[in-house]
Design a protein around this motif. Structure first.
Motif, PDB file in Angstrom:
ATOM      1  N   HIS A  82       0.865  -1.173   0.000  1.00 42.06           N
ATOM      2  CA  HIS A  82       0.000   0.000   0.000  1.00 42.06           C
ATOM      3  C   HIS A  82       0.910   1.232   0.000  1.00 42.06           C
ATOM      4  O   HIS A  82       2.050   1.158   0.454  1.00 42.06           O
ATOM      5  CB  HIS A  82      -0.877  -0.010   1.258  1.00 42.06           C
ATOM      6  N   ILE A  83       0.403   2.356  -0.488  1.00 49.55           N
ATOM      7  CA  ILE A  83       1.215   3.567  -0.565  1.00 49.55           C
ATOM      8  C   ILE A  83       1.748   3.957   0.824  1.00 49.55           C
ATOM      9  O   ILE A  83       1.055   3.777   1.824  1.00 49.55           O
ATOM     10  CB  ILE A  83       0.391   4.706  -1.205  1.00 49.55           C
ATOM     11  N   ASP A  84       2.999   4.378   0.853  1.00 50.05           N
ATOM     12  CA  ASP A  84       3.662   4.865   2.081  1.00 50.05           C
ATOM     13  C   ASP A  84       4.064   3.777   3.072  1.00 50.05           C
ATOM     14  O   ASP A  84       4.483   4.090   4.176  1.00 50.05           O
ATOM     15  CB  ASP A  84       2.793   5.881   2.850  1.00 50.05           C
ATOM     16  N   GLU A 120       8.072  13.039  -8.167  1.00 47.16           N
ATOM     17  CA  GLU A 120       8.036  11.875  -7.286  1.00 47.16           C
ATOM     18  C   GLU A 120       8.660  12.227  -5.950  1.00 47.16           C
ATOM     19  O   GLU A 120       8.148  11.882  -4.895  1.00 47.16           O
ATOM     20  CB  GLU A 120       8.785  10.702  -7.923  1.00 47.16           C
ATOM     21  N   ILE A 160       5.987  10.004  -3.724  1.00 43.44           N
ATOM     22  CA  ILE A 160       5.360   8.801  -4.263  1.00 43.44           C
ATOM     23  C   ILE A 160       6.139   8.315  -5.478  1.00 43.44           C
ATOM     24  O   ILE A 160       6.857   9.074  -6.107  1.00 43.44           O
ATOM     25  CB  ILE A 160       3.888   9.035  -4.682  1.00 43.44           C
ATOM     26  N   THR A 161       6.010   7.058  -5.757  1.00 39.75           N
ATOM     27  CA  THR A 161       6.673   6.490  -6.917  1.00 39.75           C
ATOM     28  C   THR A 161       5.662   6.412  -8.039  1.00 39.75           C
ATOM     29  O   THR A 161       4.579   5.891  -7.863  1.00 39.75           O
ATOM     30  CB  THR A 161       7.168   5.073  -6.573  1.00 39.75           C
ATOM     31  N   PRO A 194       4.855   1.583  -8.087  1.00 36.34           N
ATOM     32  CA  PRO A 194       4.014   2.593  -7.462  1.00 36.34           C
ATOM     33  C   PRO A 194       2.907   1.927  -6.653  1.00 36.34           C
ATOM     34  O   PRO A 194       2.453   0.852  -7.017  1.00 36.34           O
ATOM     35  CB  PRO A 194       3.417   3.352  -8.640  1.00 36.34           C
ATOM     36  N   GLY A 195       2.468   2.571  -5.576  1.00 35.24           N
ATOM     37  CA  GLY A 195       1.447   1.954  -4.734  1.00 35.24           C
ATOM     38  C   GLY A 195       0.072   2.571  -4.898  1.00 35.24           C
ATOM     39  O   GLY A 195      -0.917   2.021  -4.451  1.00 35.24           O
ATOM     40  N   HIS A 196       0.000   3.735  -5.554  1.00 32.26           N
ATOM     41  CA  HIS A 196      -1.291   4.401  -5.651  1.00 32.26           C
ATOM     42  C   HIS A 196      -2.220   3.661  -6.603  1.00 32.26           C
ATOM     43  O   HIS A 196      -1.797   3.123  -7.614  1.00 32.26           O
ATOM     44  CB  HIS A 196      -1.114   5.840  -6.121  1.00 32.26           C
ATOM     45  N   GLN A 214      -4.588  -1.595  -0.893  1.00 35.87           N
ATOM     46  CA  GLN A 214      -3.628  -1.977  -1.927  1.00 35.87           C
ATOM     47  C   GLN A 214      -2.711  -3.123  -1.498  1.00 35.87           C
ATOM     48  O   GLN A 214      -2.101  -3.759  -2.339  1.00 35.87           O
ATOM     49  CB  GLN A 214      -2.772  -0.789  -2.372  1.00 35.87           C
TER      50      GLN A 214
END
Ligand code: GDP
Ligand code: MG
Length: 594
Positions: free
Chosen positions: A12-14, A47, A52-53, A79-81, A111
């Motif tokens: 998941h993002i972050d 980025e 974020i990637t 990327p996680g988004h 995610q």
């Protein structure tokens, strides 16, 4: 090949993918101390800024284990988004394994589950990793339980680490060696390589990241793209460590880059298979599905003289972003521009920011719309992505809108509010699964409702705890209308919207009020009207005002006066003049956002 491991990092993002990549590079010595900066793989300025990637990146590092055995690890930071799940699937298709990072403070989120399922469906070995154990808020027990319950991985397989302090990273590296299988394939069969990514470099031309599935590729060899039969000579090749390092040969199992010194990126389409011209295979590597844009919006240069620069800029951006779609569009109000397709709102925001930053363009974006499927009475199927075209259609039998399957993960105490929100968004509940600390809600929701603030509202009603993942499922019969906006009785095509017929009166009232709040007072009254066909269903007026910015400056402070005038000038630049009315450029995009 026995000493190669190919894997992706998913999460998941972050939750710490990029930070973990940094640690790997640091430990395995790909860069000197001075070259090592945080999140080295996130090379695009945007980025770094947003943390974020956006694009997947492939790196090869050398790991010598405690028995002095050398291994080459190829890993892809993804990327996680939710907008960029496409990049995740293509990274996974080049690997045998995936590291699933879970933040020990946040636990399993939407995610985490989505990317993990993606990896399992592609038959990859998934290694679960509990990250951020250095933080006092880390809840190892609870998160371990969640991984067991929700993901279904046994707790004895979970590795704990801190990507920040480096604790446990050697365990992660060793687990990669023992658990992820070495690539299979043969050095002696015909060349078969998968294009994982292609991008444009000003000096070298198109560069492609490839995974060799079978055979060997040498520099100067003539290659053929299996799907198009086009052929090229390999100019240069190499690997990223993450510094680019030239090589003369890439072998079965390896991941590296090649360039043929050409300018046409479409020649090296992501997902295509490469083989040798003189000894070709006909077999295409089954990669991943090409994704289609989910939302569309018109982009127009504020200054019409910038049209050509804009066209070139879009061309260049699309070289590095195969998910970006664009075609010319002409608006009565805004002039020449492009109808662009994006994966989601974040994707759209990023493209717009890059256009403004990297190409110095001033861009007006219209409010985004989804794509509608329309069946005519003579059984033709048409796809519509432009509100202004709706009224031109005839003999319509049925409108259909895209529906997404959504998975929402949340702590139980927010369920009530979330169910209400989903109802408001015309959602249909499909399933609820209760776990000890979490609930998974499965809903079918029209994508047109998801793109208007759904994510933000979900975050705000759950104090940030709920997470969302969604995927297009199917087109469903719906009832839509085109709402036109008239300003001083003139229809502004760039403000037209497609809306569901339900609540159209309430919504048009809101939209009119929103435009009113965005339009500055001018030297005359401005009427704003919303119309369905010839029927005005909502209206409002911006009262006239002669704005004198200097009135606040009593006394003679010249520099302050200058500053204010300067400010007003900047304010003016961001307006679009339509007829004799100045409209702030944000208006076109933000009318839906409330
Ligand atoms: P990504 O979105 O998965 O790539 O996540 P990032 O690697 O960008 O990390 C998100 C944030 O978490 C950053 O501020 C990192 O510094 C922080 N972070 C990552 N790993 C750790 C960790 O092990 N401990 C702590 N305390 N912070 C971490
Ligand atoms: Mg990242």
């Amino acid at each position: 090949m026995k000493n190669i491991r190919n894997f992706s990092i998913i999460a998941h993002i972050d939750h710490g993918k990029s930070t973990l990549s940094d640690r790997f590079i640091q430990i395995c010595g790909g860069l000197t101390k001075r070259e090592m900066s945080n999140q080295v793989l996130d090379s695009m300025d945007l980025e770094k800024e947003r943390g974020i990637t956006i694009k997947a990146q492939g790196v090869t590092i050398k790991y010598i284990n405690q028995n002095n055995k050398t291994f080459y690890l190829n890993f892809i930071d993804t990327p996680g988004h939710v907008d960029f799940s496409y990049e995740v699937s293509r990274s996974l298709s080049a690997c045998e394994g995936a590291l699933l990072i879970v933040d020990a403070c946040q636990g399993v989120e939407a995610q985490t589950l989505a990317t993990c399922n993606m990896a399992l469906n592609m038959n990859l070995v998934v290694i679960p990793i509990l990250n951020k154990i250095d933080l006092p808020t880390a809840n190892i027990q609870k998160t371990t339980k969640e991984i067991e319950d929700i993901i279904g991985i046994s707790s004895k397989d979970i590795i704990k680490c801190s990507a920040k302090t480096g604790k446990g990273i050697i365990d992660v590296l060793n687990k990669i060696i023992t658990d992820i299988p070495a690539p299979i394939g043969s050095l002696h069969t015909k060349l078969q390589a998968l294009i994982i990514d292609s991008w444009f470099d000003n000096y070298l031309g198109v560069i492609s990241l490839i995974r060799i599935k079978n055979g060997i590729l040498k520099i100067k060899e003539r290659i053929q793209i299996v799907s198009t039969k086009k052929n090229y000579f390999v100019n240069q090749m190499g690997i990223f460590t993450p510094k680019s390092k030239n090589k003369k040969i890439l072998k079965c199992g390896e991941i590296g880059w090649i360039t043929c010194g050409i300018k046409d990126i479409t020649a090296f389409s992501v997902g295509d298979t490469i083989t040798l011209y003189n000894n070709p295979t006909k077999k295409i590597i089954s990669g991943f599905q090409k994704i289609k844009p989910k939302i569309f919006a018109g982009l127009f240069p504020v200054n019409t003289e910038q049209y050509e620069v804009f066209r070139t800029a879009l061309g260049k951006l699309s070289l590095n972003d195969s998910a970006l779609f664009y075609e010319p569009e002409n608006s009565h109000a805004l002039g020449f521009g492009f109808k662009c397709g994006f994966l989601g709102l974040l994707h759209m925001e990023i493209i717009q920011a890059r256009l403004e930053r990297e190409y110095n363009l001033n861009i007006i974006a219209t409010s985004p719309t989804v794509i509608y499927e329309i069946e005519t009475t003579n059984k033709n199927i048409i796809y519509l992505n432009n509100p202004s075209n709706l009224s031109k259609l005839q003999k319509i039998k049925e409108f259909r809108e895209p529906i997404a399957e959504c998975n929402i993960l949340t702590p139980p105490k927010y369920i009530g509010k979330i169910i209400n929100l989903c109802l408001k968004k015309r959602g249909i509940q499909k399933n609820i699964t209760y776990y000890e600390h979490q609930v998974i809600l499965k809903y079918e929701i029209p994508i047109s409702e998801i793109i208007i603030n759904f994510f933000d509202q979900l975050k705000s009603i759950s104090s940030g705890y709920a997470s969302l993942e969604y995927n297009f499922k199917y087109f469903k019969k719906t009832d839509i209308v085109c709402l036109n906006i008239l300003i001083n009785s003139e229809k502004i095509d760039a403000l037209s919207l497609i809306l569901h017929r339900d609540n159209i009166y309430r919504k048009s009232k809101k939209i009119v009020e929103k435009i009113k709040s965005l339009l500055p007072r001018q030297q005359f009254n401005i009427s704003i009207q919303a119309a369905l066909g010839n029927n005005i269903i909502a209206s409002s007026t911006v009262k006239q005002l002669r704005k004198n910015v200097l009135s606040k400056c009593y006394g003679g402070d010249v520099s302050r006066k200058k500053k204010l005038l300067q400010k007003q000038k900047i304010g003016k630049k961001k307006m679009k003049k339509i007829g004799n009315i100045k409209i702030p450029k944000e208006t076109f995009f933000s009318i839906l956002s409330n």
